[in-house]
Each structure stands twice: as structure tokens, then as C-alpha cells.
Write a protein that holds these residues in place. Structure first.
Motif, PDB file in Angstrom:
ATOM      1  N   SER A 122      13.209  -9.183  -5.244  1.00  0.00           N
ATOM      2  CA  SER A 122      12.242  -8.670  -4.270  1.00  0.00           C
ATOM      3  C   SER A 122      10.833  -8.587  -4.834  1.00  0.00           C
ATOM      4  O   SER A 122       9.867  -8.463  -4.076  1.00  0.00           O
ATOM      5  N   SER A 123      10.690  -8.685  -6.175  1.00  0.00           N
ATOM      6  CA  SER A 123       9.358  -8.532  -6.777  1.00  0.00           C
ATOM      7  C   SER A 123       9.047  -9.569  -7.854  1.00  0.00           C
ATOM      8  O   SER A 123       8.035  -9.448  -8.544  1.00  0.00           O
ATOM      9  N   ALA A 136       0.220  -4.130  -8.534  1.00  0.00           N
ATOM     10  CA  ALA A 136       1.277  -4.853  -9.233  1.00  0.00           C
ATOM     11  C   ALA A 136       2.568  -4.910  -8.428  1.00  0.00           C
ATOM     12  O   ALA A 136       3.442  -5.721  -8.732  1.00  0.00           O
ATOM     13  N   GLY A 137       2.714  -4.055  -7.414  1.00  0.00           N
ATOM     14  CA  GLY A 137       3.899  -4.142  -6.578  1.00  0.00           C
ATOM     15  C   GLY A 137       4.595  -2.826  -6.286  1.00  0.00           C
ATOM     16  O   GLY A 137       5.520  -2.791  -5.476  1.00  0.00           O
ATOM     17  N   LEU A 138       4.193  -1.718  -6.930  1.00  0.00           N
ATOM     18  CA  LEU A 138       4.783  -0.432  -6.575  1.00  0.00           C
ATOM     19  C   LEU A 138       4.199   0.052  -5.247  1.00  0.00           C
ATOM     20  O   LEU A 138       3.033  -0.212  -4.934  1.00  0.00           O
ATOM     21  N   ARG A 139       5.010   0.739  -4.476  1.00  0.00           N
ATOM     22  CA  ARG A 139       4.541   1.262  -3.196  1.00  0.00           C
ATOM     23  C   ARG A 139       3.750   2.545  -3.400  1.00  0.00           C
ATOM     24  O   ARG A 139       3.879   3.211  -4.429  1.00  0.00           O
ATOM     25  N   GLY A 140       2.965   2.905  -2.394  1.00  0.00           N
ATOM     26  CA  GLY A 140       2.187   4.140  -2.484  1.00  0.00           C
ATOM     27  C   GLY A 140       3.053   5.358  -2.667  1.00  0.00           C
ATOM     28  O   GLY A 140       2.686   6.293  -3.395  1.00  0.00           O
ATOM     29  N   ALA A 178       7.033 -14.515 -12.973  1.00  0.00           N
ATOM     30  CA  ALA A 178       5.924 -13.894 -12.245  1.00  0.00           C
ATOM     31  C   ALA A 178       6.459 -12.624 -11.601  1.00  0.00           C
ATOM     32  O   ALA A 178       7.347 -12.682 -10.742  1.00  0.00           O
ATOM     33  N   SER A 179       5.945 -11.466 -12.021  1.00  0.00           N
ATOM     34  CA  SER A 179       6.449 -10.183 -11.515  1.00  0.00           C
ATOM     35  C   SER A 179       5.364  -9.466 -10.733  1.00  0.00           C
ATOM     36  O   SER A 179       4.235  -9.931 -10.624  1.00  0.00           O
ATOM     37  N   GLY A 180       5.722  -8.313 -10.170  1.00  0.00           N
ATOM     38  CA  GLY A 180       4.769  -7.549  -9.374  1.00  0.00           C
ATOM     39  C   GLY A 180       4.474  -8.189  -8.035  1.00  0.00           C
ATOM     40  O   GLY A 180       3.407  -7.959  -7.451  1.00  0.00           O
ATOM     41  N   LEU A 181       5.397  -9.012  -7.512  1.00  0.00           N
ATOM     42  CA  LEU A 181       5.192  -9.717  -6.247  1.00  0.00           C
ATOM     43  C   LEU A 181       5.675  -8.865  -5.072  1.00  0.00           C
ATOM     44  O   LEU A 181       6.452  -7.931  -5.233  1.00  0.00           O
ATOM     45  N   SER A 182       5.223  -9.213  -3.888  1.00  0.00           N
ATOM     46  CA  SER A 182       5.657  -8.516  -2.680  1.00  0.00           C
ATOM     47  C   SER A 182       6.973  -9.101  -2.176  1.00  0.00           C
ATOM     48  O   SER A 182       7.253 -10.293  -2.371  1.00  0.00           O
ATOM     49  N   ALA A 183       7.768  -8.269  -1.542  1.00  0.00           N
ATOM     50  CA  ALA A 183       9.061  -8.722  -1.029  1.00  0.00           C
ATOM     51  C   ALA A 183       8.885  -9.688   0.136  1.00  0.00           C
ATOM     52  O   ALA A 183       7.898  -9.630   0.881  1.00  0.00           O
TER      53      ALA A 183
END
Length: 559
Positions: free
Chosen positions: A179-180, A476-480, A218-223
Motif C-alpha cells: 500500500s505504500s 512521506a505517506g503517514l496519515r494526519g 520506492a517507499s512512502g507512496l500513496s495507496a
């Protein structure tokens, strides 16, 4: 008496001029290119470094470089020299553990908050035609600055300039989606001997140096998002091949962590299982504003690598007039009945728990689960400040969550340094456990100046520092709802970085609503920002409950 000829000449010269003329001292030669970083990083090869305006020893710019994880922010330059020749290398530096040296030669270092001059000498070998000078910081330390680098001595004859790029890499593929993240692989350039590194570009953006490898994640991507990549090969002279043809991949659908029963916006506080001069508290006396209470800290099980134990501190029990283990367990149940979550924190400044292989990961999960069952803890907090392995700690945490089931709470409290980029250990770990992560409360203190998500350096203790650091993890990809702001509860609670409650509240507003920002304003807002954390509930009590009263009220008032 007759004067020697030399004295006669001097006497004659004095009589004609009234003063004795002497030759002036020669200025030091300098064969360093761009020694003061006035032309950015031109001539230098740097990791995690940039030329910044402001803290310069002379001129307008200086180097600022920030160690991150195993990268200690080396900045180097290869210079043509003469063989069998003595040289003096010097530079003006400031910051924690700054090293100046020569590859294969001597080095020197200092650690100071003010500009100071480092100097070392060396003599080139009989066949030397070039030498590499360098600056670097050290593991786990903050940014350092350098300026006015001088290599005093005669320049050599530069070798013929290399203008031929490597051949184009081949067979770029994109696979193993999560997912990321997406995994990239490619065939090496046929000029692989001359390749210094490969660079990856995502969606036509700026290329990133990924090292001399033929695979990269490649990390920190959006789902559930499609990304396009291309790769090129570069040599040490800066020549790069053309890019490969683009290859694309799509991440899998995202998952939301299981519900924990916590409010949308929360206040987190660490409760001290020891006495360090702050107000001592029974757990039931922790201020009601705290939604998560982090019990600090678990101990390492010396008989099992990765294992953890917990014991109520006898000295604390004595200070509280006989606070027993049974009292402590009853207090946990009391807080939980009031809707609070009580979590066991693993680590702290002196924590020595290491999870670096599958056995240690299993030991951690098994022992932490036993403590959850014994005391009734709702989950764990990862606050290891002496290094982590994202791979095996993620494995341990997923195993623990599967044992604990619904309602498991997972929090983290990394130091600022370890959340600087997707390659930083804690941000890497957070992204690996995003599916079970409740909140990351980064410690925005004891860190000095750091680069924010806009590439600019900000000093700690300001709204800009907090917001520009928080948006690194958000982008980087963490949600609020997985981001909290960590600050000390009083000036005595940390070495540096304490801020008034108003600064914390302004940073929360800037990130959540786009209001009350400083000079830095993110391009978007995160209305679901989780909240704030403090070290500690005890220091908060010593400071008149200022944090829980003022920041707590502000967090809980968020829509």
C-alpha cells in the motif's frame, strides 16, 4: 669598527628611507574549489548537505550537513596535487563532532557551538597525483556547519577530463507492490566498472541517487496509486547516461489500523516509573486530559535477546508511601474505565533493547504480549533511542498485534533526526507498520536546527521547526491521524527545545487548519492531525499542569 657589508647596506637603506623594508609574508595558497560554498556545492560531493545562508564564517554561505542513520553526512572533494609534497588542510567548523581529514591521511575533529578552526597536515606519496579531502559529522548527532576550507600547497596537473557517460541500464521492472511501496529492479549498465551510482526519477521528478545497486524500493507512496519510474547510470565524474524507458507500477489499496476506542484527537503523556526530580505520581493521579498514558519504561530481559520485562520501581514505591504492584494494576484498570489507554513504553534514553534478527523479534512479541496480559496494558510504545532495525522491529510489532487483537495501541516517540527522510530508521519503520500504527509523536526537542520538508533549516523551539518537520512524515505517506507533536512539559524536562503551550497550539493550527503558521506554511492541511505528546505527566505536574490544561484543551477542541 667596520660594519659587515650587509649591515652597511641596511644602514644606507635606513638613511635613505627612514625605515627598514622587509618582504611581506606570502598569503596561503588554496587549491580547493569553491572553498566557502558561495557557489552552492559546486566542486563538492555531499550526502545530506547543502549550502545555506546565515551561519557563515565569512561570505554569505556555508555548508550545513545533517547525519541520518548510518549516513554521517560526508562532504568531500578530490584535488590534484604533487607527489612528495607537504600540504596543510584547514577549515572553520561548528557543531557536534565535526571531522576534517584526508583519505589515507590524517584527520582532526572538534565539537563546539561556535566557529573554530581545524587544521591537519600531510605529505603526499611518491606517485600521488590527487587527494580527497573531506568533512563529516557523526552517527546520531545534529547538523554541522563548515566554511573556508583551505588546502595550502601547490596544485598538481589535473587528469584528462572524463566526458563519456556510462551506457543506459536495461530491463527496468516495477513489482512487489504494497500500500505504500514499489520494488524496482534493472539490469546493470554494460559499463558497470565505471558506474559510480544509479539515479531513479519518479513521475518525471528530480532524480535521486540510490547508490551503486540494481534494485531499489520506492517507499512512502500513496495507496492505490500508479507511479512511473526511470533509471540512469552515472560515473564519478558526473557523467550520466540517458534514462531507461519508463516503467510503471500501482500500489495496493490502503488499510486503516483497527479501531482503538480513542477519540479523534488525543493528548499523550509519559508517566515516569522513577524519580528524577519531577513530581512523583501514582498512575491514578495522572491528569485527566491525557488520553494515552505511556508507562516509562520496560526493561531488557538479559536472558533473551529482544525480550522485555517490567518492574515497578521500588524507590518510587517508597516515595509514594508503599505503592504496590497490585495498586499499580488497579490504577491501570481505573484509567481504562475512564476511557484512557495505558501503554508500556519500550526504550528511553538508556534503553538497550535490540531487535535485530527473527529470534529477537519473536522474543519481543512474546514477552510484550505476556506483559500486556499480566498488567492489562493496551499496547506498546517504541522509544528506542539507541538504534533500531526497521525490518525486524516491524516483524515483531505485526506479530504482537496479531496476538493482542482488536484495540491494540501502537505508538512511537522517535528523535527528530530519525524522521528526516523515508530512508531514516524510524520513518522507515513507521511506514512498514502503517497498517497497525496509532500515532507517531516525534520528539521535537534536544535536536538543534534541522532541515524541514521545504529543504530549509529551522531552529528548534519555533512553530516553523515543528510544522516543517511534521510535514516530512506526512508527505512521506503517514496519515494526519498518525502524527502527533512531541514537546517537553517544562524547561527542566529536556536539555533544549521547550516551548510555551501557545507555540504548540499554533503548530497544531498550522498543520490542521492552515492558520497561526510562522514563515513556513504547508501547501495543504491535515484536519485529522492526531494531537500532541509531552515528556512527562510528572514534569507537567511540576509546571502547574500547564501542558495538560492548555494544550489538552486545544487538542480536544479540534473538530
Amino acid at each position: 669598527m667596520r660594519l659587515p657589508i650587509s649591515r652597511l647596506a641596511a644602514t644606507a637603506l635606513l638613511s635613505l628611507t627612514g625605515a627598514l623594508l622587509v618582504p611581506t609574508a606570502a598569503h596561503a595558497a588554496n587549491i580547493v574549489t569553491n572553498p566557502g560554498f558561495e557557489s552552492g556545492l559546486s566542486g563538492w560531493s555531499c550526502s545530506n548537505g547543502q549550502a545555506v545562508a546565515g551561519p557563515a564564517h565569512s561570505g554569505s554561505y556555508a555548508l550545513q550537513a545533517t547525519p541520518a542513520g548510518a549516513d554521517y553526512a560526508r562532504c568531500s572533494q578530490t584535488i590534484s596535487v604533487k607527489p612528495n609534497t607537504a600540504y596543510t588542510l584547514s577549515a572553520w567548523v561548528k557543531g557536534p563532532y565535526v571531522y576534517l581529514g584526508v583519505d589515507g591521511g590524517g584527520s582532526t575533529w572538534s565539537s563546539g557551538t561556535d566557529w573554530n578552526k581545524l587544521t591537519t597536515t600531510f605529505t603526499t606519496g611518491a606517485s600521488a597525483t590527487s587527494t580527497t579531502v573531506y568533512l563529516h559529522g557523526w552517527y546520531g548527532q545534529g547538523p554541522y556547519n563548515a566554511d573556508d576550507v583551505v588546502l595550502d600547497g601547490p596544485g598538481g596537473t589535473p587528469p584528462p577530463q572524463d566526458t563519456t557517460p556510462p551506457t543506459v541500464p536495461g530491463a527496468l521492472t516495477v513489482g512487489r507492490p504494497t500500500s505504500s511501496s514499489l520494488a524496482l529492479s534493472w539490469s546493470a549498465s554494460t559499463d558497470d566498472v565505471g558506474v559510480d551510482h544509479y539515479e531513479v526519477s519518479r513521475d518525471g521528478g528530480t532524480a535521486s541517487n540510490v547508490g551503486n545497486v540494481t534494485g531499489y524500493t520506492a517507499s512512502g507512496l500513496s495507496a492505490d496509486t500508479t507511479y512511473r519510474f526511470k533509471v540512469r547510470a552515472c560515473d564519478a565524474a558526473g557523467n550520466c547516461s540517458a534514462y531507461t524507458s519508463e516503467a510503471s507500477g500501482t500500489t495496493t489499496g490502503g488499510t486503516t489500523p483497527p479501531p482503538t476506542g480513542l477519540p479523534k484527537h488525543i493528548l499523550t503523556g509519559y508517566w515516569q516509573n522513577f524519580d528524577n526530580g519531577a513530581t512523583v505520581q501514582r498512575l491514578r493521579d495522572v491528569q485527566d486530559a491525557y488520553d494515552i498514558i505511556e508507562v516509562s519504561f520496560a526493561d531488557a530481559d538479559r536472558s533473551k535477546p529482544g525480550g522485555v520485562t517490567f518492574t515497578l520501581d521500588p524507590a518510587l514505591s517508597s516515595r509514594l508511601g508503599g505503592y504496590t504492584d497490585a495498586d499499580f494494576r488497579a490504577d491501570i484498570r481505573t484509567k481504562q474505565a475512564a476511557g484512557k489507554k495505558v501503554v508500556l513504553s519500550v526504550g528511553g534514553q538508556n534503553g538497550t533493547i535490540s531487535v535485530g534478527d527473527p529470534t529477537a523479534a519473536a522474543n519481543f512479541a512474546d514477552s510484550a504480549y505476556r506483559l500486556m496480559q499480566t498488567y492489562g496494558f493496551d499496547g506498546v510504545d517504541i522509544d528506542l533511542e539507541n538504534g533500531i532495525s526497521p525490518t525486524y522491529m516491524a516483524q515483531a510489532l505485526h506479530s504482537l498485534q496479531s496476538k493482542a487483537g482488536a484495540g491494540f495501541v501502537l505508538t512511537m516517540a522517535p528523535e527528530t533526526l530519525y524522521m528526516q527522510s523515508v530512508g531514516s530508521t524510524y520513518l522507515d519503520l513507521a511506514l512498514r507498520v502503517k497498517d497497525i500504527l496509532t500515532v507517531v509523536n516525534t520528539q521535537y526537542y534536544n535536536s538543534g536546527a534541522m532541515n524541514g520538508c521545504d529543504g530549509k533549516a529551522y531552529g528548534q523551539g519555533t512553530v516553523d521547526f515543528i510544522t516543517a518537520q511534521a510535514c516530512i512524515a506526512l508527505r512521506a505517506g503517514l496519515r494526519g491521524d498518525q502524527i502527533g507533536i512531541g514537546v517537553p512539559a517544562s524547561p527542566r524536562a529536556a536539555g533544549s527545545g521547550y516551548v510555551p503551550a501557545s507555540v504548540v497550539n499554533n503548530a497544531i493550527d498550522c498543520l490542521a487548519k492552515g492558520t497561526n503558521c510562522g514563515s513556513f506554511k504547508p501547501g495543504t492541511t491535515w484536519p485529522d492531525l492526531r494531537g500532541a505528546m509531552t515528556w512527562s505527566t510528572n514534569w507537567d505536574a511540576s509546571n502547574g499542569n500547564d501542558f495538560s490544561t492548555n494544550v489538552g484543551a486545544h487538542v480536544h477542541s479540534l473538530p
